[in-house]
Structure formats: C-alpha cells, structure tokens
Design a protein around this motif. Structure first.
Motif, PDB file in Angstrom:
ATOM      1  N   TRP A 136     -11.190 -46.225  23.811  1.00  0.00           N
ATOM      2  CA  TRP A 136     -12.430 -45.257  23.765  1.00  0.00           C
ATOM      3  C   TRP A 136     -12.960 -45.138  22.515  1.00  0.00           C
ATOM      4  N   ASP A 137     -12.137 -45.598  21.507  1.00  0.00           N
ATOM      5  CA  ASP A 137     -12.517 -45.439  19.965  1.00  0.00           C
ATOM      6  C   ASP A 137     -13.327 -46.665  19.433  1.00  0.00           C
ATOM      7  N   ARG A 138     -13.705 -47.815  20.304  1.00  0.00           N
ATOM      8  CA  ARG A 138     -14.366 -48.749  20.004  1.00  0.00           C
ATOM      9  C   ARG A 138     -16.042 -48.598  20.602  1.00  0.00           C
ATOM     10  N   ASN A 139     -16.848 -49.473  20.191  1.00  0.00           N
ATOM     11  CA  ASN A 139     -18.529 -49.285  20.512  1.00  0.00           C
ATOM     12  C   ASN A 139     -18.549 -49.542  21.724  1.00  0.00           C
ATOM     13  N   ALA A 140     -17.817 -50.628  22.457  1.00  0.00           N
ATOM     14  CA  ALA A 140     -17.982 -50.847  23.935  1.00  0.00           C
ATOM     15  C   ALA A 140     -18.035 -49.773  24.610  1.00  0.00           C
ATOM     16  N   SER A 141     -18.764 -49.750  25.919  1.00  0.00           N
ATOM     17  CA  SER A 141     -18.879 -48.880  26.929  1.00  0.00           C
ATOM     18  C   SER A 141     -17.723 -49.274  27.956  1.00  0.00           C
ATOM     19  N   LEU A 142     -17.505 -47.960  28.564  1.00  0.00           N
ATOM     20  CA  LEU A 142     -16.569 -48.528  29.759  1.00  0.00           C
ATOM     21  C   LEU A 142     -16.986 -49.671  30.655  1.00  0.00           C
ATOM     22  N   SER A 143     -18.165 -49.314  31.051  1.00  0.00           N
ATOM     23  CA  SER A 143     -18.772 -50.430  32.021  1.00  0.00           C
ATOM     24  C   SER A 143     -18.602 -51.917  31.506  1.00  0.00           C
ATOM     25  N   VAL A 144     -18.851 -51.996  30.182  1.00  0.00           N
ATOM     26  CA  VAL A 144     -18.886 -53.367  29.363  1.00  0.00           C
ATOM     27  C   VAL A 144     -17.312 -53.700  29.696  1.00  0.00           C
ATOM     28  N   THR A 145     -16.216 -52.631  29.452  1.00  0.00           N
ATOM     29  CA  THR A 145     -14.851 -53.156  29.601  1.00  0.00           C
ATOM     30  C   THR A 145     -14.522 -53.732  31.124  1.00  0.00           C
ATOM     31  N   LEU A 146     -15.199 -52.791  32.090  1.00  0.00           N
ATOM     32  CA  LEU A 146     -14.862 -53.249  33.301  1.00  0.00           C
ATOM     33  C   LEU A 146     -15.557 -54.798  33.508  1.00  0.00           C
ATOM     34  N   VAL A 147     -16.671 -54.909  33.197  1.00  0.00           N
ATOM     35  CA  VAL A 147     -17.108 -56.192  33.348  1.00  0.00           C
ATOM     36  C   VAL A 147     -16.555 -57.425  32.626  1.00  0.00           C
ATOM     37  N   ALA A 148     -15.871 -57.052  31.622  1.00  0.00           N
ATOM     38  CA  ALA A 148     -15.124 -58.286  30.993  1.00  0.00           C
ATOM     39  C   ALA A 148     -13.760 -58.446  31.610  1.00  0.00           C
ATOM     40  N   ALA A 149     -13.243 -57.303  31.902  1.00  0.00           N
ATOM     41  CA  ALA A 149     -12.007 -57.456  32.866  1.00  0.00           C
ATOM     42  C   ALA A 149     -12.296 -58.329  34.194  1.00  0.00           C
ATOM     43  N   LEU A 150     -13.329 -57.796  34.913  1.00  0.00           N
ATOM     44  CA  LEU A 150     -13.650 -58.526  36.223  1.00  0.00           C
ATOM     45  C   LEU A 150     -13.924 -59.933  35.708  1.00  0.00           C
ATOM     46  N   ALA A 151     -14.551 -60.330  34.637  1.00  0.00           N
ATOM     47  CA  ALA A 151     -14.777 -61.764  34.176  1.00  0.00           C
ATOM     48  C   ALA A 151     -13.360 -62.522  33.910  1.00  0.00           C
ATOM     49  N   GLU A 152     -12.479 -61.912  33.481  1.00  0.00           N
ATOM     50  CA  GLU A 152     -11.238 -62.432  33.184  1.00  0.00           C
ATOM     51  C   GLU A 152     -10.463 -62.761  34.317  1.00  0.00           C
ATOM     52  N   VAL A 153     -10.728 -61.708  35.252  1.00  0.00           N
ATOM     53  CA  VAL A 153      -9.815 -61.936  36.652  1.00  0.00           C
ATOM     54  C   VAL A 153     -10.291 -62.912  37.386  1.00  0.00           C
ATOM     55  N   SER A 154     -11.829 -63.054  37.390  1.00  0.00           N
ATOM     56  CA  SER A 154     -12.265 -64.106  38.192  1.00  0.00           C
ATOM     57  C   SER A 154     -12.463 -65.433  37.681  1.00  0.00           C
ATOM     58  N   ASP A 155     -12.097 -65.470  36.185  1.00  0.00           N
ATOM     59  CA  ASP A 155     -12.143 -66.472  35.471  1.00  0.00           C
ATOM     60  C   ASP A 155     -13.503 -67.234  35.518  1.00  0.00           C
ATOM     61  N   SER A 156     -14.804 -66.244  35.171  1.00  0.00           N
ATOM     62  CA  SER A 156     -16.094 -66.477  35.403  1.00  0.00           C
ATOM     63  C   SER A 156     -16.566 -65.889  33.948  1.00  0.00           C
ATOM     64  N   ASP A 157     -17.770 -66.449  33.731  1.00  0.00           N
ATOM     65  CA  ASP A 157     -18.638 -65.710  32.542  1.00  0.00           C
ATOM     66  C   ASP A 157     -19.377 -64.647  33.101  1.00  0.00           C
ATOM     67  N   PRO A 158     -19.322 -63.340  32.242  1.00  0.00           N
ATOM     68  CA  PRO A 158     -20.097 -62.522  32.791  1.00  0.00           C
ATOM     69  C   PRO A 158     -21.567 -62.497  33.113  1.00  0.00           C
ATOM     70  N   THR A 159     -22.139 -63.504  32.413  1.00  0.00           N
ATOM     71  CA  THR A 159     -23.636 -63.578  32.755  1.00  0.00           C
ATOM     72  C   THR A 159     -23.794 -64.513  34.062  1.00  0.00           C
ATOM     73  N   ASP A 160     -22.858 -65.063  34.742  1.00  0.00           N
ATOM     74  CA  ASP A 160     -22.849 -65.606  36.012  1.00  0.00           C
ATOM     75  C   ASP A 160     -22.513 -64.855  37.139  1.00  0.00           C
ATOM     76  N   MET A 161     -22.046 -63.680  36.848  1.00  0.00           N
ATOM     77  CA  MET A 161     -21.696 -62.636  37.753  1.00  0.00           C
ATOM     78  C   MET A 161     -22.609 -61.694  38.216  1.00  0.00           C
ATOM     79  N   ASP A 162     -22.459 -61.169  39.370  1.00  0.00           N
ATOM     80  CA  ASP A 162     -23.452 -60.411  39.954  1.00  0.00           C
ATOM     81  C   ASP A 162     -23.509 -59.106  39.147  1.00  0.00           C
ATOM     82  N   PRO A 163     -24.877 -58.592  38.679  1.00  0.00           N
ATOM     83  CA  PRO A 163     -24.916 -57.450  37.839  1.00  0.00           C
ATOM     84  C   PRO A 163     -23.941 -56.413  38.196  1.00  0.00           C
TER      85      PRO A 163
END
Length: 104
Positions: A28-55
């Motif tokens: 919570w002390d960083r500038n990134a939003s919770l939604s950005v953290t969620l996308v980053a986590a999903l990208a890591e879990v799915s071994d995908s680039d966030p830009t290749d994922m559904d929005p």
C-alpha cells in the motif's frame, strides 16, 4: 507473513503446493494500484506478458477494485471481507490487507 504462513519479499508470487494456490501481497505504500498488483500477479502465475492478457476490466472494474480496499487517511482499516472473482480461468481472492490469492 501471509495467510498461507509463507513469508515473501516484495513483488513476488509464492506457490503453496498444499493449498494449490499462489500468493502475492500488495504494498500500500508504493505508487502502484491494487489492480496493477493483481495484473502483475496473474501475469507471473500464467507466465504471460501483461500486455498479452485480456484487460482486467473484462472481469472487474479496476477503479472500483482499487477503491474498495484503498486505505483512507485517518480511518482505521477494517481487515474484514474479501472480493472473490474469476479472472482468465483463475479463482482470485483479494483481501483488504492487500493479500491476493490465485488458484488454478
């Protein structure tokens, strides 16, 4: 320490084979939003680039997600409740303390 009992450094996703779940923690002390953290986590879990994922907004309103658990100055955070949703074939649970749990 997360609900799983697994310690993790910032910006990592940890897998717990006993729970068959991945755990990430929003800072919570960083500038990134919770939604950005969620996308980053999903990208890591799915071994995908966030830009290749559904929005993310194909599944949830990112602004509403960010506002739901965002800390407010002068107001004590209630660590009750959670948001559960399906995203890209994963079951995702977001807790008010910033923990994100992703299950296949």
């Amino acid at each position: 320490m997360t609900r799983s009992g697994i310690s993790q450094p910032d910006d990592t996703v940890t897998y717990d084979p006993e729970a068959d779940a991945y755990y990430a923690e929003h800072d919570w002390d960083r500038n990134a939003s919770l939604s950005v953290t969620l996308v980053a986590a999903l990208a890591e879990v799915s071994d995908s680039d966030p830009t290749d994922m559904d929005p993310l907004d194909s599944y949830v309103d990112p602004d509403a997600l960010d506002d739901l658990f965002r800390p407010h100055p002068g107001i004590r955070r209630a660590n009750v409740g959670r948001l559960e949703l399906a995203v890209a074939g994963y079951r995702v649970t977001v807790y008010p303390d910033g923990e994100i749990v992703v299950r296949p």
